[in-house]
Design a protein around this motif. Structure first.
Motif, PDB file in Angstrom:
ATOM      1  N   GLU A 129     -93.961  63.691  57.490  1.00  0.00           N
ATOM      2  CA  GLU A 129     -94.655  63.261  56.279  1.00  0.00           C
ATOM      3  C   GLU A 129     -95.757  62.232  56.548  1.00  0.00           C
ATOM      4  N   PHE A 130     -95.532  61.355  57.508  1.00  0.00           N
ATOM      5  CA  PHE A 130     -96.483  60.258  57.744  1.00  0.00           C
ATOM      6  C   PHE A 130     -97.075  60.261  59.151  1.00  0.00           C
ATOM      7  N   ASN A 131     -96.671  61.217  59.961  1.00  0.00           N
ATOM      8  CA  ASN A 131     -97.134  61.320  61.349  1.00  0.00           C
ATOM      9  C   ASN A 131     -96.862  60.030  62.126  1.00  0.00           C
ATOM     10  N   ILE A 132     -95.690  59.443  61.847  1.00  0.00           N
ATOM     11  CA  ILE A 132     -95.270  58.217  62.532  1.00  0.00           C
ATOM     12  C   ILE A 132     -94.063  58.529  63.407  1.00  0.00           C
ATOM     13  N   ASP A 133     -94.203  58.284  64.702  1.00  0.00           N
ATOM     14  CA  ASP A 133     -93.108  58.516  65.644  1.00  0.00           C
ATOM     15  C   ASP A 133     -92.297  57.224  65.768  1.00  0.00           C
ATOM     16  N   LEU A 134     -91.102  57.224  65.188  1.00  0.00           N
ATOM     17  CA  LEU A 134     -90.275  56.022  65.198  1.00  0.00           C
ATOM     18  C   LEU A 134     -89.873  55.591  66.608  1.00  0.00           C
ATOM     19  N   LYS A 135     -89.949  56.512  67.564  1.00  0.00           N
ATOM     20  CA  LYS A 135     -89.618  56.149  68.945  1.00  0.00           C
ATOM     21  C   LYS A 135     -90.608  55.142  69.511  1.00  0.00           C
ATOM     22  N   GLU A 136     -91.789  55.062  68.882  1.00  0.00           N
ATOM     23  CA  GLU A 136     -92.799  54.116  69.323  1.00  0.00           C
ATOM     24  C   GLU A 136     -92.637  52.751  68.644  1.00  0.00           C
ATOM     25  N   HIS A 137     -91.647  52.664  67.753  1.00  0.00           N
ATOM     26  CA  HIS A 137     -91.432  51.412  67.012  1.00  0.00           C
ATOM     27  C   HIS A 137     -89.965  50.981  67.101  1.00  0.00           C
ATOM     28  N   ILE A 138     -89.349  51.266  68.244  1.00  0.00           N
ATOM     29  CA  ILE A 138     -87.921  50.982  68.422  1.00  0.00           C
ATOM     30  C   ILE A 138     -87.595  49.505  68.234  1.00  0.00           C
ATOM     31  N   GLU A 139     -88.397  48.628  68.805  1.00  0.00           N
ATOM     32  CA  GLU A 139     -88.112  47.194  68.719  1.00  0.00           C
ATOM     33  C   GLU A 139     -88.107  46.706  67.272  1.00  0.00           C
ATOM     34  N   LYS A 140     -89.048  47.193  66.471  1.00  0.00           N
ATOM     35  CA  LYS A 140     -89.107  46.815  65.060  1.00  0.00           C
ATOM     36  C   LYS A 140     -87.880  47.330  64.314  1.00  0.00           C
ATOM     37  N   ILE A 141     -87.473  48.558  64.633  1.00  0.00           N
ATOM     38  CA  ILE A 141     -86.299  49.149  63.990  1.00  0.00           C
ATOM     39  C   ILE A 141     -85.050  48.328  64.300  1.00  0.00           C
ATOM     40  N   ILE A 142     -84.904  47.937  65.554  1.00  0.00           N
ATOM     41  CA  ILE A 142     -83.736  47.146  65.971  1.00  0.00           C
ATOM     42  C   ILE A 142     -83.696  45.821  65.221  1.00  0.00           C
ATOM     43  N   LEU A 143     -84.845  45.153  65.123  1.00  0.00           N
ATOM     44  CA  LEU A 143     -84.905  43.863  64.426  1.00  0.00           C
ATOM     45  C   LEU A 143     -84.547  44.011  62.948  1.00  0.00           C
ATOM     46  N   ILE A 144     -85.042  45.081  62.324  1.00  0.00           N
ATOM     47  CA  ILE A 144     -84.734  45.326  60.908  1.00  0.00           C
ATOM     48  C   ILE A 144     -83.244  45.583  60.716  1.00  0.00           C
ATOM     49  N   LEU A 145     -82.666  46.409  61.585  1.00  0.00           N
ATOM     50  CA  LEU A 145     -81.241  46.730  61.483  1.00  0.00           C
ATOM     51  C   LEU A 145     -80.369  45.497  61.717  1.00  0.00           C
ATOM     52  N   ILE A 146     -80.761  44.666  62.672  1.00  0.00           N
ATOM     53  CA  ILE A 146     -80.011  43.442  62.931  1.00  0.00           C
ATOM     54  C   ILE A 146     -80.057  42.535  61.708  1.00  0.00           C
ATOM     55  N   ALA A 147     -81.236  42.426  61.099  1.00  0.00           N
ATOM     56  CA  ALA A 147     -81.393  41.579  59.917  1.00  0.00           C
ATOM     57  C   ALA A 147     -80.544  42.081  58.758  1.00  0.00           C
ATOM     58  N   VAL A 148     -80.550  43.402  58.546  1.00  0.00           N
ATOM     59  CA  VAL A 148     -79.802  43.996  57.436  1.00  0.00           C
ATOM     60  C   VAL A 148     -78.299  43.847  57.627  1.00  0.00           C
ATOM     61  N   THR A 149     -77.823  44.125  58.838  1.00  0.00           N
ATOM     62  CA  THR A 149     -76.377  44.118  59.085  1.00  0.00           C
ATOM     63  C   THR A 149     -75.791  42.716  59.195  1.00  0.00           C
ATOM     64  N   THR A 150     -76.609  41.748  59.596  1.00  0.00           N
ATOM     65  CA  THR A 150     -76.095  40.382  59.721  1.00  0.00           C
ATOM     66  C   THR A 150     -76.296  39.560  58.449  1.00  0.00           C
ATOM     67  N   PHE A 151     -77.077  40.059  57.518  1.00  0.00           N
ATOM     68  CA  PHE A 151     -77.342  39.314  56.273  1.00  0.00           C
ATOM     69  C   PHE A 151     -76.058  38.933  55.540  1.00  0.00           C
ATOM     70  N   PRO A 152     -75.093  39.870  55.359  1.00  0.00           N
ATOM     71  CA  PRO A 152     -73.841  39.491  54.675  1.00  0.00           C
ATOM     72  C   PRO A 152     -73.087  38.371  55.384  1.00  0.00           C
ATOM     73  N   LEU A 153     -73.103  38.375  56.724  1.00  0.00           N
ATOM     74  CA  LEU A 153     -72.401  37.338  57.478  1.00  0.00           C
ATOM     75  C   LEU A 153     -73.091  35.993  57.324  1.00  0.00           C
ATOM     76  N   VAL A 154     -74.425  36.010  57.309  1.00  0.00           N
ATOM     77  CA  VAL A 154     -75.173  34.764  57.132  1.00  0.00           C
ATOM     78  C   VAL A 154     -74.904  34.176  55.750  1.00  0.00           C
ATOM     79  N   MET A 155     -74.931  35.026  54.719  1.00  0.00           N
ATOM     80  CA  MET A 155     -74.680  34.564  53.353  1.00  0.00           C
ATOM     81  C   MET A 155     -73.266  34.005  53.217  1.00  0.00           C
ATOM     82  N   LYS A 156     -72.326  34.666  53.888  1.00  0.00           N
ATOM     83  CA  LYS A 156     -70.935  34.202  53.838  1.00  0.00           C
ATOM     84  C   LYS A 156     -70.808  32.823  54.493  1.00  0.00           C
ATOM     85  N   ALA A 157     -71.509  32.636  55.602  1.00  0.00           N
ATOM     86  CA  ALA A 157     -71.470  31.345  56.304  1.00  0.00           C
ATOM     87  C   ALA A 157     -72.080  30.245  55.443  1.00  0.00           C
TER      88      ALA A 157
END
Length: 230
Positions: free
Chosen positions: A190-218
Motif C-alpha cells: 500500500e505504501f511501498n515501505i519495506d519495514l525491514k529497512e526500519h527495524i530499529e524504529k520498530i523495536i523502539l516502538i514495541l519496547i515503548a508500547v510493551t513497557t508502558f504498563p510497567l512504567v505506569m504501575k511503577a
C-alpha cells in the motif's frame, strides 16, 4: 562474526538472521529464546514481543529452514504454532521450578541476571489477577518470566494452569506473529515501505508500547507509597 558487538544481543533481528557455517539457524534461536524467557528466567534482557513481531516479518525465511510451504497463510500459521509450543514448554518448566524449588528465589541475592523486585512485582500481579495473570503476563516483559514460577510456588491446580498456559501462548504468538507478517505486507503493497529497512524504529516502538504498563504501575506505586508515608 568479526563485526559483532555485544549490543546486538538486544536486537531480535540478530537472532532471526543468525547463521552457523552458512546455515540459517534463526528459527532455532527464536524458539530457544521464547522458551528461555520463562524456562530459563532470562526474560528481562532477551527480546520477546519484538522478536515475535519481527519473526512474522521474516516468517518465510524462518519456516523454510524446516520445509517450504507455498501457502502464505499456512506458512505464518506454522511459525505461530511452533512459537506457541516453545512458549508453552517454557511456562511448564517455570511452573515446575516454582513448585520444586521456587522458594529459594526469595532468599537469593540480586545479580545481573536476577532482580528480586521482579519476583515480588510478579507475585503481586498474580495475586491481583489470579489465573488470568498468566494470559496478561504474556504481553508484559519481565512479568511473564516470573508469573509461571509464582503459579508453581502457590501450587496452582495443574489443569487450570495448563489451560491458561496454552491459551496465553497461542494468543501471544498468533497476535504478534500475524501482526508482523501482515503489517509488513500492507506497508509494502500500500505504501511501498519495506519495514525491514526500519527495524530499529520498530523495536523502539514495541519496547515503548510493551513497557508502558510497567512504567505506569511503577509511577502509581511510588505515588501510593509517598502518600502513605505522609
Amino acid at each position: 562474526m568479526n563485526d559483532f558487538h555485544w549490543t546486538k544481543l538486544f536486537n531480535p533481528e540478530f537472532y532471526i538472521t543468525m547463521e552457523l557455517g552458512g546455515v540459517p539457524i534463526g528459527i532455532y534461536m527464536v524458539l530457544f529464546i521464547v522458551f528461555a524467557e520463562t524456562g530459563l528466567f532470562a526474560g528481562f534482557f532477551l527480546p520477546g514481543d519484538s522478536l515475535l513481531f519481527l519473526s512474522g516479518i521474516y516468517s518465510r525465511e524462518l519456516v523454510e529452514t524446516f520445509f517450504y510451504i507455498p501457502s502464505d497463510f499456512s506458512n505464518v500459521t506454522v511459525l505461530a504454532l511452533l512459537i506457541a509450543s516453545a512458549a508453552t514448554l517454557g511456562n511448564v518448566f517455570g511452573y515446575w521450578f516454582g513448585a520444586r524449588s521456587g522458594q529459594f528465589l526469595y532468599a537469593k541475592e540480586d545479580s545481573f541476571f536476577f532482580k528480586k523486585k521482579y519476583l515480588y512485582q510478579s507475585q503481586e500481579f498474580f495475586e491481583k489477577h489470579g489465573g488470568k495473570a498468566i494470559i496478561f503476563a504474556r504481553f508484559l516483559p519481565i512479568v511473564r518470566t516470573f508469573v509461571p514460577i509464582i503459579a508453581g510456588i502457590v501450587h496452582m491446580e495443574k489443569g487450570r494452569f495448563m489451560f491458561y498456559n496454552v491459551l496465553s501462548s497461542l494468543l501471544w504468538s498468533f497476535v504478534l506473529v500475524f501482526a508482523g507478517h501482515y503489517l509488513y505486507d500492507m506497508f509494502l503493497t500500500e505504501f511501498n515501505i519495506d519495514l525491514k529497512e526500519h527495524i530499529e524504529k520498530i523495536i523502539l516502538i514495541l519496547i515503548a508500547v510493551t513497557t508502558f504498563p510497567l512504567v505506569m504501575k511503577a509511577i502509581k506505586s511510588r505515588k501510593s507509597n509517598s502518600n502513605t508515608s505522609e
